[in-house]
Design a protein around this motif. Structure first.
Motif, PDB file in Angstrom:
ATOM      1  N   UNK A 236       3.370   7.662   1.524  1.00  0.00           N
ATOM      2  CA  UNK A 236       2.884   9.036   1.654  1.00  0.00           C
ATOM      3  C   UNK A 236       2.721   9.391   3.123  1.00  0.00           C
ATOM      4  N   UNK A 237       2.192   8.432   3.882  1.00  0.00           N
ATOM      5  CA  UNK A 237       1.999   8.687   5.315  1.00  0.00           C
ATOM      6  C   UNK A 237       3.338   8.975   5.981  1.00  0.00           C
ATOM      7  N   UNK A 238       4.370   8.202   5.595  1.00  0.00           N
ATOM      8  CA  UNK A 238       5.689   8.411   6.193  1.00  0.00           C
ATOM      9  C   UNK A 238       6.242   9.778   5.813  1.00  0.00           C
TER      10      UNK A 238
ATOM     11  N   UNK B 287       0.237   4.219  -0.091  1.00  0.00           N
ATOM     12  CA  UNK B 287      -0.167   5.366   0.724  1.00  0.00           C
ATOM     13  C   UNK B 287       0.618   5.369   2.039  1.00  0.00           C
ATOM     14  N   UNK B 288       1.181   4.213   2.404  1.00  0.00           N
ATOM     15  CA  UNK B 288       2.022   4.168   3.612  1.00  0.00           C
ATOM     16  C   UNK B 288       3.269   5.028   3.427  1.00  0.00           C
TER      17      UNK B 288
ATOM     18  N   UNK C 118       0.850  -1.183   0.000  1.00  0.00           N
ATOM     19  CA  UNK C 118       0.000   0.000   0.000  1.00  0.00           C
ATOM     20  C   UNK C 118       0.892   1.241   0.000  1.00  0.00           C
TER      21      UNK C 118
END
Lengths: 420, 328
Positions: free
Chosen positions: B203-205, B200-201, B198
């Motif tokens: 992006x989260x980081x 988006x992980x 994923x």
């Protein structure tokens, strides 16, 4: 320029699609600000540009007076709560929350203290050693919020944070979000397609459609005096009548004439001149339905004879579809034990339909750029918690916007027959 | 681990009670898998047992198999030259595997991030070498590394090596060609894992202040851990058994166990000896997947939902016992 957060003339295109079209929005410090609109309206793109995942084609973004347009995501003091939570699956709850602080190189003790405070705020102290796969959706949501908040961002970005939760949990999380916002006093920028969420949480709402801002106002104003027929249709449910202002009956009220409907009296606060074409919007809950002919002392009631075609019991209220000529009109009636009319209205009954002239709302027709807007899915206020179909993948959301829009129209045509 | 024991006794009784039902329940699956099961028994399990058995037979004087049982062959394996070969086999394979993984992880990332069209094209490129014979490709390397070859000349003109230095017939050449040969076997499982990752992980980081490189190392690499395990096995196991590569581009100082088995079986016609070496290699090859399996089990990658819930409960209990009193 006094705005804490300012999107200044932002435009973003993906191929042929203009996702965000020259948008200017200012958000005040500490505000709970919502971007509300249907799938593909550009709200998520706007959020992603603030987070730094997308670069605007034109325009600047200012945060606390500084131009952050070209900063990479890790240099911006904003944090995001992602729609799918995006918790790190190989880290436990505590490590997830501590992630940002560790990157910032804070001393260990301080990290411990901050994370403990966050765990308390989200009431997850008992689950700090669990992996994301071992906690429920609502808990994941809270961890995601804590993981973002712990860094004390200048703005907290929330991208449809409640969309993946079930109804009860969503209502519960709405309250929690509100409490958290009150407690931390950080500016919240909240993206949602759910007007119920936006209305109940926000200080102000920006309603977006097709990459443009339709209206920025507080929730009550958005609902009671929508500036365009899109806003009227998107926020809550409404009945539209297309007509022409005929003549003023006194200083404040005008008569509107229709080619296929009897004239309607409406409050004309905008002083729209006779002869102008208008949309008349009447909310379903403002219309009364009765077996008895109502009294009309001041002559300001619009009274029609109608036939009840469908009666849909919805718990807190009943929804009627009634027919007058070619119009199918939606009416909500809340259940009241002391209703004068004790005889329930049944399918096929001929009834009286009436509303006060103050309850109609005129929208000038020239504001309408696209007739399609009128049949965009009105999420009716009674079912505000039911989700409209939502593209979950935020990456593809904007790209698929055209598909979605056509889908939505298809749905709307089925369920929205008050449009002739 | 200790707390799990209590639970396992409870679950055992449940399992025993329903074992007949379970056979009934799985009857269809048994029927469907029977052909492949039989195939594996006849052409894999039985030959493996034969090889083990053969290694305990005596050697007939003219080559071939004698008719008495003996431990003689296994004793000769402790011959001083073998530990060296086994050691070389292990380090060559491990280093080749490591290099393959280090190259493949960024590759997998790049492929998984590419647009759909480019992604298919890139995966095609990785599969492309399989369309030519493995032998031809190894011989091509022989040409490239030859003293008159392209790479040799290039390195000499750049001053990397002396004109007298040999690129071929040493462990270095074996390593390079092994990495080349096994790279697709590392990229494909890693790509499969990366595709499910994923992003988006990441992006989260980034959103939480991570630099792109840190996000890659701290989030992406752990995220495709299962892929790294399978890629390691996919490369390490065939690498341990390789004999064509050391035979063609290697020299006398880069023999591997595989080449030794070949020598014993074909030129020497000493089948018991070859069998003993094969059995040794077989056991050696079983070791890494066994370790990986233990690892995966411990890391709860393959656990079922009930196990996860149980683990969660026991973890919770443990925590409340140890920490709960202090915190509140």
């Amino acid at each position: 320029m006094s705005d804490f957060l300012l999107f200044d003339g932002i435009t973003k295109r993906f191929g042929n699609l203009t996702a965000v079209d020259n948008v200017t929005v200012g958000v005040e410090k500490g505000e709970f600000f919502s971007l509300l609109g249907p799938s593909g309206c550009g709200k998520t793109t706007l959020l992603r540009m603030l987070a730094g995942f997308e670069k605007p084609d034109t325009g600047r973004i200012f945060l606390d007076g500084k131009d952050i347009t070209n900063l990479p995501p890790n240099k911006r003091r904003v944090n995001t709560v992602f729609q799918n939570y995006a918790l790190f699956p190989h880290l436990n709850v505590r490590e997830n929350i501590a992630f940002g602080l560790k990157l910032a190189g804070r001393p260990k003790k301080e990290i411990e203290r901050e994370v403990d405070a966050m765990l308390e705020l989200i009431q997850m102290g008992d689950h700090e050693l669990k992996r994301p796969s071992q906690i429920s959706g609502g808990q994941k949501q809270r961890v995601a919020i804590a993981r973002a908040l712990v860094n004390h961002p200048q703005v907290l970005l929330l991208d449809e944070p409640l969309a993946a939760l079930d109804l009860k949990l969503r209502q519960h999380m709405q309250i929690e979000l509100d409490l958290i916002h009150d407690e931390v006093g950080i500016t919240f920028l909240y993206v949602t397609h759910d007007q119920g969420e936006a209305m109940s949480l926000s200080d102000r709402i920006a309603v977006m459609n097709k990459g443009k801002i339709e209206q920025i106002d507080n929730p009550a104003k958005i609902y009671e005096s929508p500036r365009s027929s899109f806003v009227a249709a998107f926020i809550g449910d409404t009945n539209f009548f297309d007509g022409v202002v005929d003549k003023s009956i006194d200083k404040e009220y005008s008569r509107i004439k229709f080619t296929d409907f009897e004239p309607i009296i409406c409050f004309n606060d905008k002083k729209i001149r006779p002869g102008s074409p208008v949309h008349l919007s009447v909310r379903p809950e403002k219309i009364q339905i009765s077996h008895e002919h109502p009294e009309n002392p001041d002559g300001k009631l619009n009274i029609f004879r109608a036939k009840a075609e469908d009666v849909v019991y919805q718990g807190s209220h009943t929804r009627f579809w009634v027919r007058i000529g070619e119009y199918r009109i939606s009416v909500f009636q809340s259940h009241n034990r002391f209703l004068l009319d004790q005889r329930p209205i049944k399918w096929g009954d001929t009834v009286w339909l009436y509303w006060h002239a103050d309850d109609g709302y005129m929208l000038e027709q020239y504001q309408e750029t696209d007739e399609d807007l009128l049949i965009l899915p009105p999420e009716n206020i009674g079912d505000m918690d039911e989700e409209i179909e939502e593209e979950s993948d935020s990456d593809t959301e904007e790209v698929n916007a055209e598909d979605n829009a056509s889908d939505a129209n298809g749905v709307a045509e089925d369920g929205n027959e008050q449009e002739k | 681990m200790v707390t799990n024991k209590k639970n396992s006794s409870a679950t055992n009784t449940i399992q025993k009670r329903s074992i007949c039902q379970r056979i009934k329940h799985h009857l269809n699956e048994l029927i469907v898998t029977a052909p492949s099961f039989l195939w594996m028994v006849i052409f894999f399990l039985i030959p493996t047992i034969l090889i083990f058995a053969l290694s305990f037979r005596s050697t007939a004087p003219g080559g071939g198999i004698g008719d008495t049982w003996t431990f003689h062959t296994w004793k000769t394996i402790s011959n001083p030259s073998y530990p060296e070969i086994v050691w070389r086999t292990i380090w060559l394979s491990v280093v080749a595997t490591f290099i393959c993984i280090v190259i493949s992880v960024p590759c997998a990332f790049a492929i998984a991030r590419a647009s759909r069209k480019i992604r298919h094209f890139l995966v095609g490129l990785i599969i492309l070498p399989f369309w030519t014979s493995f032998l031809v490709r190894v011989f091509a390397w022989k040409t490239l590394l030859h003293p008159e070859g392209l790479i040799s000349n290039l390195f000499i003109s750049l001053g990397f090596i002396q004109p007298t230095e040999q690129l071929l017939y040493n462990s270095g050449a074996v390593l390079v060609v092994m990495v080349y040969t096994y790279l697709p076997f590392a990229i494909l499982p890693l790509y499969a894992a990366a595709e499910k990752f994923d992003f988006s992980l990441i992006e989260a980081a980034l959103d939480l202040g991570s630099t792109p490189l840190r996000a890659f190392v701290q989030i992406f690499v752990p995220g495709i851990k299962a892929g790294i395990y399978s890629a390691t096995l996919m490369v390490l196991i065939p690498a341990l058994g390789s004999y064509v590569v050391p035979d063609i581009v290697g020299g006398t100082d880069s023999e591997m166990v595989g080449s030794k088995i070949y020598q014993r079986a074909i030129p020497d016609r000493n089948l018991p000896h070859a069998s003993a070496l094969s059995a040794l290699l077989f056991l050696g090859v079983l070791l890494p997947p066994f370790i990986a399996w233990c690892f995966l089990r411990r890391r709860n990658i393959n656990i079922t939902e009930t196990e996860a819930v149980e683990a969660a409960i026991t973890e919770d209990n443990k925590r409340s016992k140890t920490k709960g009193g202090i915190r509140k």
